[in-house]
Write a protein that holds these residues in place. Structure first.
Motif, PDB file in Angstrom:
ATOM      1  N   MET A 223       0.585  -1.189  -0.196  1.00 51.25           N
ATOM      2  CA  MET A 223       0.015   0.056   0.137  1.00 51.25           C
ATOM      3  C   MET A 223       0.896   1.218   0.122  1.00 51.25           C
ATOM      4  O   MET A 223       0.531   2.176  -0.596  1.00 51.25           O
ATOM      5  N   ILE A 224       2.090   1.304   0.957  1.00 50.76           N
ATOM      6  CA  ILE A 224       2.758   2.606   0.817  1.00 50.76           C
ATOM      7  C   ILE A 224       3.621   2.529  -0.461  1.00 50.76           C
ATOM      8  O   ILE A 224       3.654   4.064  -0.940  1.00 50.76           O
ATOM      9  N   ILE A 225       3.904   1.631  -1.039  1.00 51.72           N
ATOM     10  CA  ILE A 225       4.669   1.593  -2.444  1.00 51.72           C
ATOM     11  C   ILE A 225       3.575   2.104  -3.519  1.00 51.72           C
ATOM     12  O   ILE A 225       3.798   3.210  -4.259  1.00 51.72           O
ATOM     13  N   GLY A 226       2.133   1.814  -3.344  1.00 47.16           N
ATOM     14  CA  GLY A 226       1.509   1.973  -4.454  1.00 47.16           C
ATOM     15  C   GLY A 226       0.958   3.585  -4.060  1.00 47.16           C
ATOM     16  O   GLY A 226       0.685   4.611  -4.906  1.00 47.16           O
ATOM     17  N   LEU A 227       0.968   3.937  -2.686  1.00 46.03           N
ATOM     18  CA  LEU A 227       0.884   5.476  -2.351  1.00 46.03           C
ATOM     19  C   LEU A 227       1.752   6.273  -3.169  1.00 46.03           C
ATOM     20  O   LEU A 227       1.356   7.516  -3.585  1.00 46.03           O
ATOM     21  N   TYR A 228       2.968   5.973  -3.333  1.00 46.57           N
ATOM     22  CA  TYR A 228       3.932   6.840  -4.014  1.00 46.57           C
ATOM     23  C   TYR A 228       3.994   6.678  -5.493  1.00 46.57           C
ATOM     24  O   TYR A 228       4.117   7.721  -6.217  1.00 46.57           O
ATOM     25  N   MET A 229       3.617   5.344  -5.914  1.00 51.76           N
ATOM     26  CA  MET A 229       3.573   5.325  -7.577  1.00 51.76           C
ATOM     27  C   MET A 229       2.223   6.039  -7.906  1.00 51.76           C
ATOM     28  O   MET A 229       2.521   6.523  -8.980  1.00 51.76           O
ATOM     29  N   PHE A 230       1.335   6.084  -7.381  1.00 54.62           N
ATOM     30  CA  PHE A 230       0.154   6.703  -7.819  1.00 54.62           C
ATOM     31  C   PHE A 230      -0.146   8.228  -7.447  1.00 54.62           C
ATOM     32  O   PHE A 230      -1.222   8.517  -7.300  1.00 54.62           O
ATOM     33  N   ALA A 231       0.925   8.830  -6.695  1.00 56.18           N
ATOM     34  CA  ALA A 231       0.794  10.031  -6.381  1.00 56.18           C
ATOM     35  C   ALA A 231       0.445  11.086  -7.580  1.00 56.18           C
ATOM     36  O   ALA A 231       1.048  10.744  -8.688  1.00 56.18           O
ATOM     37  N   PRO A 232      -0.132  12.038  -7.127  1.00 52.74           N
ATOM     38  CA  PRO A 232      -0.636  12.803  -8.170  1.00 52.74           C
ATOM     39  C   PRO A 232       0.312  13.769  -8.714  1.00 52.74           C
ATOM     40  O   PRO A 232       1.350  14.160  -8.219  1.00 52.74           O
ATOM     41  N   SER A 233       0.300  13.801 -10.218  1.00 52.82           N
ATOM     42  CA  SER A 233       1.559  14.469 -10.736  1.00 52.82           C
ATOM     43  C   SER A 233       0.909  15.607 -11.582  1.00 52.82           C
ATOM     44  O   SER A 233       1.825  16.465 -12.248  1.00 52.82           O
ATOM     45  N   THR A 234      -0.419  15.643 -12.126  1.00 51.73           N
ATOM     46  CA  THR A 234      -0.926  16.689 -12.780  1.00 51.73           C
ATOM     47  C   THR A 234      -2.087  17.153 -11.952  1.00 51.73           C
ATOM     48  O   THR A 234      -2.763  16.363 -11.332  1.00 51.73           O
ATOM     49  N   PRO A 235      -2.388  18.373 -12.265  1.00 48.82           N
ATOM     50  CA  PRO A 235      -3.603  19.115 -11.440  1.00 48.82           C
ATOM     51  C   PRO A 235      -4.956  18.255 -11.945  1.00 48.82           C
ATOM     52  O   PRO A 235      -5.005  17.754 -13.197  1.00 48.82           O
ATOM     53  N   TYR A 236      -5.939  17.882 -11.219  1.00 46.51           N
ATOM     54  CA  TYR A 236      -7.100  17.387 -11.773  1.00 46.51           C
ATOM     55  C   TYR A 236      -8.048  18.078 -12.600  1.00 46.51           C
ATOM     56  O   TYR A 236      -8.147  19.411 -12.372  1.00 46.51           O
ATOM     57  N   ASP A 237      -8.941  17.647 -13.361  1.00 48.07           N
ATOM     58  CA  ASP A 237      -9.783  18.339 -14.172  1.00 48.07           C
ATOM     59  C   ASP A 237     -11.245  18.258 -13.309  1.00 48.07           C
ATOM     60  O   ASP A 237     -11.699  17.365 -13.097  1.00 48.07           O
ATOM     61  N   LYS A 238     -11.505  19.698 -12.871  1.00 42.57           N
ATOM     62  CA  LYS A 238     -12.834  19.739 -12.118  1.00 42.57           C
ATOM     63  C   LYS A 238     -14.188  19.239 -12.824  1.00 42.57           C
ATOM     64  O   LYS A 238     -15.193  19.183 -12.164  1.00 42.57           O
ATOM     65  N   THR A 239     -14.118  19.070 -14.160  1.00 38.53           N
ATOM     66  CA  THR A 239     -15.138  18.821 -14.829  1.00 38.53           C
ATOM     67  C   THR A 239     -15.205  17.109 -15.059  1.00 38.53           C
ATOM     68  O   THR A 239     -16.005  16.659 -15.550  1.00 38.53           O
ATOM     69  N   GLU A 240     -14.011  16.543 -14.861  1.00 34.23           N
ATOM     70  CA  GLU A 240     -13.876  15.144 -14.960  1.00 34.23           C
ATOM     71  C   GLU A 240     -14.871  14.334 -14.001  1.00 34.23           C
ATOM     72  O   GLU A 240     -14.954  14.654 -12.661  1.00 34.23           O
ATOM     73  N   GLU A 241     -15.889  13.399 -14.203  1.00 33.72           N
ATOM     74  CA  GLU A 241     -16.722  12.698 -13.419  1.00 33.72           C
ATOM     75  C   GLU A 241     -15.900  11.754 -12.712  1.00 33.72           C
ATOM     76  O   GLU A 241     -14.823  11.104 -13.630  1.00 33.72           O
ATOM     77  N   THR A 242     -16.020  11.298 -11.401  1.00 32.35           N
ATOM     78  CA  THR A 242     -15.562  10.305 -10.902  1.00 32.35           C
ATOM     79  C   THR A 242     -16.065   8.760 -11.403  1.00 32.35           C
ATOM     80  O   THR A 242     -17.220   8.823 -11.900  1.00 32.35           O
ATOM     81  N   SER A 243     -15.175   7.979 -11.527  1.00 24.09           N
ATOM     82  CA  SER A 243     -15.555   6.589 -11.967  1.00 24.09           C
ATOM     83  C   SER A 243     -15.250   5.648 -10.616  1.00 24.09           C
ATOM     84  O   SER A 243     -14.843   6.028  -9.629  1.00 24.09           O
ATOM     85  N   PHE A 244     -15.880   4.445 -10.796  1.00 26.65           N
ATOM     86  CA  PHE A 244     -15.647   3.494  -9.722  1.00 26.65           C
ATOM     87  C   PHE A 244     -14.295   3.104  -9.522  1.00 26.65           C
ATOM     88  O   PHE A 244     -13.798   3.268  -8.452  1.00 26.65           O
TER      89      PHE A 244
END
Length: 244
Positions: A223-244
């Protein structure tokens, strides 16, 4: 008016949580009842200190709540359902109505999942989705612990699977869920909450179950490795809908 409704429901939940830490309900605390049965998945007492922290962040969420948002009414209804389900859970649990308590946990979990999805994917802000993520992830843990408590109480044989292997399967599934939210939503809260609970499980079993201990440690590392691997690298798009 909307914030007032949220504040009232929030106070109901906070009051229920406060009472649960006393012996006013059936002469035992919620945590004391949780430890009455031998469940390897049950974390140590200190793990439950996260609940006041969740209450604190929910208060901040209410303060920052945007009542002009187009989905504000939907969020209020979902929040009310989740809070009332969690609040009523405490007396049901303390008085031994574990089946009904489990049902309410499921209702609260479903409400929080839908509420979580009203926010854009990868939108992780302290006044927006993060407090909901905290409550959602902890309720998911509650759901799994409730289910296992009920199964042990009913003397279910776990399909012939040993308690050790059953515990490892549960922990693996929870880890997969944490990685899912880390990757698809850039949500670090799930990993943080799950890691906290996994550490509590290690302390509670006192490292006596070797396979559970090693598996839990391994999954924490994953989980800790995944935490750093999937760290945000670009700003999110506020218009983007969330998916499952």
């Amino acid at each position: 008016m909307k914030k007032l409704i949220l504040a009232i429901v929030f106070l109901v939940l906070a009051t229920a949580l406060t009472i649960s830490n006393s012996t006013l309900l059936n002469g035992m605390t919620t945590i004391e009842i949780a430890h009455k049965l031998p469940i390897l998945l049950m974390p140590a007492d200190f793990t439950f200190l996260i609940r006041p922290l969740i209450i604190l962040f929910l208060a901040y969420w209410i303060i920052q709540f945007d009542s002009s948002d187009s989905v504000s009414t939907k969020r209020i209804l979902l929040f009310i359902t989740a809070c009332l389900a969690n609040a009523v859970w405490f007396p049901l649990w303390n008085y031994g109505y574990f089946g009904w308590a489990f049902l309410l946990t499921a209702i609260g979990l479903l409400s929080l999942y839908v509420l979580y999805r009203t926010y854009p994917s990868k939108q992780n802000e302290w006044g927006q989705r993060i407090p909901i993520s905290l409550l959602f992830s902890w309720t998911l843990i509650d759901f799994v612990m409730n289910a296992n408590y009920l199964l042990v109480l009913d003397e279910w044989n776990r399909l012939g699977i040993s308690s050790v292997l059953w515990t490892i399967i549960n922990l693996t599934i929870l880890t997969a869920i944490a990685l899912h939210f880390s990757y698809h939503h850039r949500d670090r809260i799930f990993t943080a909450v799950f890691t906290w609970v996994f550490l509590g499980i290690l302390v509670n079993i006192r490292f006596e179950e070797l396979f559970v201990t090693l598996s839990t440690l391994f999954l924490i590392v994953i989980m800790i490795i995944g935490l750093y691997m999937f760290a945000p690298s670009t700003p999110y798009d506020k218009t983007e809908e969330t998916s499952f």
